[in-house]
Design a protein around this motif. Sequence first.
Motif, short mmCIF file in Angstrom:
data_model
loop_
_atom_site.label_atom_id
_atom_site.label_comp_id
_atom_site.label_asym_id
_atom_site.label_seq_id
_atom_site.Cartn_x
_atom_site.Cartn_y
_atom_site.Cartn_z
N LEU A 127 33.06 35.18 27.94
CA LEU A 127 33.13 36.73 27.71
C LEU A 127 34.55 37.22 27.39
O LEU A 127 35.61 36.41 28.09
CB LEU A 127 32.61 37.61 28.81
CG LEU A 127 31.12 37.76 28.79
CD1 LEU A 127 30.22 36.72 29.00
CD2 LEU A 127 30.90 38.88 30.00
N ARG A 128 34.75 38.11 26.64
CA ARG A 128 35.88 38.73 26.14
C ARG A 128 35.52 40.10 25.70
O ARG A 128 34.60 40.48 25.75
CB ARG A 128 36.46 37.80 24.89
CG ARG A 128 35.82 37.64 23.79
CD ARG A 128 36.37 36.73 22.77
NE ARG A 128 37.66 37.51 22.28
CZ ARG A 128 38.51 37.29 22.33
NH1 ARG A 128 39.24 36.12 23.12
NH2 ARG A 128 39.60 37.84 21.85
N ILE A 129 36.73 40.63 25.38
CA ILE A 129 36.53 42.10 24.67
C ILE A 129 36.96 42.15 23.19
O ILE A 129 38.07 41.32 23.00
CB ILE A 129 37.18 43.33 25.37
CG1 ILE A 129 38.61 43.18 25.50
CG2 ILE A 129 36.33 43.49 26.68
CD1 ILE A 129 39.44 44.21 25.83
N SER A 133 36.78 40.81 44.35
CA SER A 133 37.27 40.41 42.89
C SER A 133 36.46 40.89 42.03
O SER A 133 34.99 41.13 42.12
CB SER A 133 37.19 38.86 43.04
OG SER A 133 38.23 38.09 43.88
N PHE A 134 36.89 41.37 40.83
CA PHE A 134 36.17 41.99 39.89
C PHE A 134 36.34 41.33 38.53
O PHE A 134 37.34 40.72 38.31
CB PHE A 134 36.97 43.57 39.57
CG PHE A 134 36.53 44.45 40.93
CD1 PHE A 134 35.40 45.31 40.96
CD2 PHE A 134 37.13 44.08 42.04
CE1 PHE A 134 35.15 46.07 41.79
CE2 PHE A 134 36.94 45.13 43.29
CZ PHE A 134 36.05 46.35 42.91
N LEU A 135 35.36 41.53 37.76
CA LEU A 135 35.41 41.31 36.41
C LEU A 135 36.34 42.13 35.67
O LEU A 135 36.10 43.42 35.65
CB LEU A 135 34.07 41.32 35.67
CG LEU A 135 33.90 40.86 34.26
CD1 LEU A 135 32.27 40.81 34.26
CD2 LEU A 135 34.16 41.79 33.17
N ARG A 136 37.38 41.27 35.09
CA ARG A 136 38.40 42.35 34.15
C ARG A 136 38.75 41.64 32.99
O ARG A 136 38.62 40.27 32.77
CB ARG A 136 39.43 42.59 35.08
CG ARG A 136 40.26 41.36 35.64
CD ARG A 136 41.51 40.73 34.58
NE ARG A 136 42.30 41.75 34.46
CZ ARG A 136 43.61 41.90 35.22
NH1 ARG A 136 43.86 41.13 36.24
NH2 ARG A 136 44.54 42.75 34.84
N HIS A 137 39.33 42.31 31.95
CA HIS A 137 39.88 41.57 30.82
C HIS A 137 41.34 41.44 30.95
O HIS A 137 42.20 42.24 31.70
CB HIS A 137 39.54 42.23 29.55
CG HIS A 137 40.09 43.78 29.46
ND1 HIS A 137 41.44 43.78 28.96
CD2 HIS A 137 39.50 44.80 29.58
CE1 HIS A 137 41.61 45.08 28.90
NE2 HIS A 137 40.51 45.73 29.38
N SER A 138 42.09 40.37 30.28
CA SER A 138 43.43 40.27 30.49
C SER A 138 43.79 39.24 29.08
O SER A 138 43.20 38.03 29.23
CB SER A 138 43.75 39.38 31.43
OG SER A 138 45.30 38.90 31.73
N GLY A 139 44.48 39.69 28.28
CA GLY A 139 44.57 39.03 27.09
C GLY A 139 43.45 39.04 26.33
O GLY A 139 42.90 37.87 25.39
N ALA A 142 42.21 49.70 35.06
CA ALA A 142 42.03 49.82 33.86
C ALA A 142 41.44 48.83 33.13
O ALA A 142 40.34 48.82 32.52
CB ALA A 142 43.13 50.43 32.90
N ASP A 143 41.75 47.54 33.40
CA ASP A 143 41.03 46.43 33.00
C ASP A 143 39.63 46.11 33.39
O ASP A 143 38.75 45.47 32.73
CB ASP A 143 41.95 45.11 33.17
CG ASP A 143 43.39 44.95 32.37
OD1 ASP A 143 43.61 46.01 31.50
OD2 ASP A 143 44.27 44.20 32.66
N ALA A 144 39.57 46.58 34.37
CA ALA A 144 38.20 46.35 35.20
C ALA A 144 37.14 47.41 34.98
O ALA A 144 35.91 47.47 35.80
CB ALA A 144 38.39 45.97 36.72
#
Length: 463
Positions: A440-442, A383-389, A405-407
């Motif tokens: 956390l977010r982007i 499992s990885f840190l990724r952004h979604s929305g 790409a998200d990760a």
Amino acid sequence: MALTRRAFTLGAIATAGLTASGLAINPQAASAATYTAYLKTYFTESPDHSASNYGLHLAVSRDGLNWSPLNQNNPVATPTAGERGLRDPYIFRKQDGTFVVVATDLYGIDFSRSSQYLHVYDSTDLTSFTGYRRIRMHTYTNVHTWAPTVFWDAGRGQYAIVYSANTTADLFLVNYTSDFRTVSAPQTYFSPGFPILDADIKVDGGVTYMFYKNMSNGNLYGARSNTGAPNSFTTYTSGLRQGGAIEGAHLVKRNDGSGWWLWGDSFVPVNNDFYLWGTSNIGANSWSVLNQRDYTPPLNSKHGSIVGITEAEYNGVVNRWGLPSWVRLKSSNFPDYYVRHANHEIRIDPYPFDPHRDQMWRMVPGLADSAGVSFESVNVPGSFLRHSGYVARLDPNDNSATFRADATFYRTAGLADGSWSSFRSYNFPTYYLRHAGYVLRIDPLSSSSSAADRQDATFRVTS
């Protein structure tokens, strides 16, 4: 119980003369070396004790401030006698340049248990710890033998082992030794009229400095003596304190010769397990508080000691025990907060916390671009840190192009501090990983963004 100076036999008592023991003395061996790094000893505890381990742990540091645990933060030695656990391991470089470690004989946090012994290990070059034994320091009943410190008493030509005990009061006792196998009778070393705990002692420029905790008010103080003899110390500093409770003073002379550090260990897990002061002149009553941004103790570390080491010793100990295979991300503007996952959410929380492995990441080549980086959870592998929305999550890698790409992030110079790091999104190239409301977010950021936003997006990659 009154402590009297009398003949004292522990099976065999060391004689007063060091050379009579057959120990070769080379006072210049240690002082002539150039120290380029530091080594720390400690044991580990975490709030729910899931990460508590009462063996001998090691960490190294180039700057004396930010630490890398060795052996994946596992012990390099564990006592097999007495309480079968140690606390407060103190490492000391002997006159011949080799090392000795002495430690409290206690497993866990049942402080009602009292041992008359200390654990002892020898080490030639820090790549092994041999000759394990216990030495009996006294024969008192229900008197503890805690938090030892060691110094070379040049006037006596012997090593002094000073430790916390509770005979007539909470005070320090001392035993002298030539070989860390047999010791002299215990003597009262320091008893100022109020209860005390946790001495650390260093000799510098012919003056013996001792820092300790005053249990009456919870502060740390410094005392000094021109001889280092028992009952010869005068306290010369004002009380020092950070956090809610502090003890475990340990004093470190900087390798660059520019001054000293004084570490204090919090008694209970609060926002940070260690606090730090610095001074350019140990003889003056002038200590400055260091910002927690400036230092990072080893993960879950508790009360130990620090010694300067040479380049050869640093390389040897790293090659033998290995640096961590994981990293942590420390917040720039909340420096006691670390990036962790909790219920698939990615956030920053004050350290320490449990499960402590939620903050541990494997920083691997980017899943979408090997020039970037991705963060795989240590305790949820795959499992990885990724952004979604735009919100960061911990999700299992489904190997889709979107997930990869998200990760994936590009590590850049920190937006708020170029010596730290920021992480730019692979698929949203003007967006950076940051915290907002501790989550956390982007968000789109640049060097012209507000100072607060740039701080939110800046992290120290540490261990």
